[in-house]
Design a protein around this motif. Structure first.
Motif, PDB file in Angstrom:
ATOM      1  N   UNK A   1      39.553  43.732  37.597  1.00 33.99           N
ATOM      2  CA  UNK A   1      38.945  43.090  38.768  1.00 33.99           C
ATOM      3  C   UNK A   1      39.328  41.620  38.816  1.00 33.99           C
ATOM      4  N   UNK A   2      39.293  40.951  37.665  1.00 32.06           N
ATOM      5  CA  UNK A   2      39.614  39.520  37.662  1.00 32.06           C
ATOM      6  C   UNK A   2      41.074  39.271  38.023  1.00 32.06           C
ATOM      7  N   UNK A   3      41.980  40.047  37.441  1.00 29.37           N
ATOM      8  CA  UNK A   3      43.411  39.858  37.729  1.00 29.37           C
ATOM      9  C   UNK A   3      43.689  40.096  39.211  1.00 29.37           C
ATOM     10  N   UNK A   4      43.152  41.171  39.748  1.00 29.68           N
ATOM     11  CA  UNK A   4      43.381  41.479  41.168  1.00 29.68           C
ATOM     12  C   UNK A   4      42.833  40.375  42.059  1.00 29.68           C
ATOM     13  N   UNK A   5      41.671  39.831  41.689  1.00 28.41           N
ATOM     14  CA  UNK A   5      41.043  38.802  42.522  1.00 28.41           C
ATOM     15  C   UNK A   5      41.826  37.499  42.527  1.00 28.41           C
ATOM     16  N   UNK A   6      42.678  37.300  41.531  1.00 29.19           N
ATOM     17  CA  UNK A   6      43.429  36.045  41.425  1.00 29.19           C
ATOM     18  C   UNK A   6      44.779  36.093  42.131  1.00 29.19           C
ATOM     19  N   UNK A   7      45.183  37.235  42.654  1.00 34.87           N
ATOM     20  CA  UNK A   7      46.521  37.390  43.224  1.00 34.87           C
ATOM     21  C   UNK A   7      46.458  37.387  44.750  1.00 34.87           C
ATOM     22  N   UNK A   8      46.921  36.320  45.404  1.00 37.97           N
ATOM     23  CA  UNK A   8      46.907  36.286  46.869  1.00 37.97           C
ATOM     24  C   UNK A   8      47.699  37.431  47.491  1.00 37.97           C
ATOM     25  N   UNK A   9      48.746  37.894  46.809  1.00 41.04           N
ATOM     26  CA  UNK A   9      49.548  38.987  47.359  1.00 41.04           C
ATOM     27  C   UNK A   9      48.716  40.251  47.523  1.00 41.04           C
ATOM     28  N   UNK A  10      47.716  40.432  46.667  1.00 42.16           N
ATOM     29  CA  UNK A  10      46.862  41.614  46.773  1.00 42.16           C
ATOM     30  C   UNK A  10      46.068  41.580  48.072  1.00 42.16           C
ATOM     31  N   UNK A  11      45.571  40.399  48.428  1.00 50.36           N
ATOM     32  CA  UNK A  11      44.828  40.270  49.688  1.00 50.36           C
ATOM     33  C   UNK A  11      45.725  40.582  50.877  1.00 50.36           C
TER      34      UNK A  11
END
Length: 399
Positions: A301-311
């Protein structure tokens, strides 16, 4: 006059990641609920200790924090009363309870039909059905009391119990997120240390999805949702923390895929256990959400939340079907559950028919998407009549 409460001021567009990842989790839950299909090798449980269920609980906690916390603000409680805040949360828990009973009844019917139609009596003793057919009186007590749950139809009870406790958690979290986090961590630790769980009946033991332990990831999601509503993060973006979390995710993949390394690491955990470490700190247990599983979902969850590309990917046109299913999570889950049970019967009836294992799961996903599409159309119809399309608050997730 504009409210000074930060949770009221922060009205931002709906975060596409919540719906997209909830939709993805629902697809993976469906695929995993049809054992023996070739697609299950690609679900997240093959690349980490946690699986789609943990992700589903995190997303559900986030959605609850966004949807319900505004009603618990001091101004809202003073204006509308506390019951106006509690009622929709408990109403949702009641809906989940009724949905669980509906799915349970259909699970019994589907497997009973399969056993009779295809002469497969073994279906009457799978997914925890033996008590239903061999100890019916006791099972009929346990089913509505949630003390007897069937396999593949046992996620919603834990979710509904956690929603019953959500008003208290929100009140604490609004006043002190740290206190709520410490309480959740302490309850999780106590659950594993003293084997705290809700009881089963007529079978011995406790719930497979133990809400006393699983509240840890639900509360984590709830805290994330509270901060998102305020336009902030639960944890700041930190390069060292990001690489620590990412490193753990890579280590877990190597742990699972590199046999000598996995054997050595599991042996070290075994030695810790022999030295007296509590089992839930060194095991891979799902019921008590053991530490390796908990750390895995939190790191992810933390790694995904830190990646703008995921958004950006979650907001893309390609992810629209995932967002659609995520917005209509309960109906999508129920559809996928019923279809998965039918497919399990089909696999049992024709075990050597390879094309079924390749062809049926995509059809099931299509059915889930169709159900979500119909639900979305039904919900948007009245909005068009009122001329208020797109005005729903971002914080209220449609399920």
């Amino acid at each position: 006059m504009r409210s000074r409460d930060p949770l009221v001021q922060a009205k931002r567009p709906r975060d596409p990641r919540i719906d997209a990842f909830r939709g993805l989790a629902l697809i993976m839950i469906f695929v995993d609920h049809v054992p023996g299909n070739p697609y299950e090798r690609f679900t997240m449980r093959n690349f980490g200790f946690s699986d789609a269920a943990e992700s589903f609980f995190v997303m559900s906690g986030i959605a609850a924090g966004l949807a319900y916390s505004g009603r618990f603000l001091p101004g809202a409680v003073a204006r509308d009363g506390l019951w106006a805040a509690v009622r929709p949360v408990w109403g949702r828990a009641w809906t989940l309870y009724l949905s669980h009973l509906f799915l349970t009844a259909w699970a019994i019917a589907i497997f009973a039909w399969g056993a009779a139609t295809f002469d497969l009596p073994k279906l009457l003793t799978t997914i925890n059905l033996r008590q239903v057919f061999e100890n019916t009186e006791a099972a009929l007590i346990g089913l509505p009391a949630l003390t007897h749950q069937l396999g593949y139809v046992n996620i919603l009870p834990a979710y509904s119990v956690l929603l019953l406790c959500t008003p208290v958690a929100i009140v604490i979290g609004l006043r002190s997120p740290l206190v709520l986090a410490l309480l959740a961590a302490g309850l999780w630790f106590a659950a594993g240390l003293w084997r705290l769980n809700l009881p089963n009946y007529p079978n011995p033991g406790g719930w497979f999805f133990n809400p006393v332990a699983w509240q840890a990831i639900f509360v984590t999601g709830l805290l994330i949702g509270l901060r998102l509503r305020a336009g902030a993060r639960l944890l700041p973006v930190s390069r060292p923390l990001f690489w620590l979390a990412a490193g753990y995710l890579v280590l877990v993949i190597a742990w699972m895929k590199v046999e000598p390394l996995g054997h050595w690491l599991n042996q070290q955990l075994w030695h810790l256990g022999k030295a007296g470490a509590p089992f839930h700190l060194i095991a891979h247990d799902k019921t008590f959400l053991s530490l390796p599983r908990l750390l895995h979902v939190l790191a992810m969850v933390y790694v995904i939340s830190c990646l703008p590309a995921v958004t950006r990917m979650a907001a893309s046109a390609a992810a629209a079907p995932l967002r659609l299913m995520g917005r209509n999570g309960l109906l999508t889950f129920a559809t996928g559950t019923l279809v998965a049970l039918v497919f399990q019967v089909a696999f049992a009836a024709w075990p050597d028919t390879v094309w079924l294992r390749w062809g049926l799961p995509p059809l099931g996903i299509a059915a889930m998407l169709a159900a979500a599409t119909l639900a979305e159309a039904a919900r948007r119809g009245p909005r068009r009549v009122q001329g208020r399309e797109g005005t729903a608050p971002h914080a209220v997730p449609a399920e």
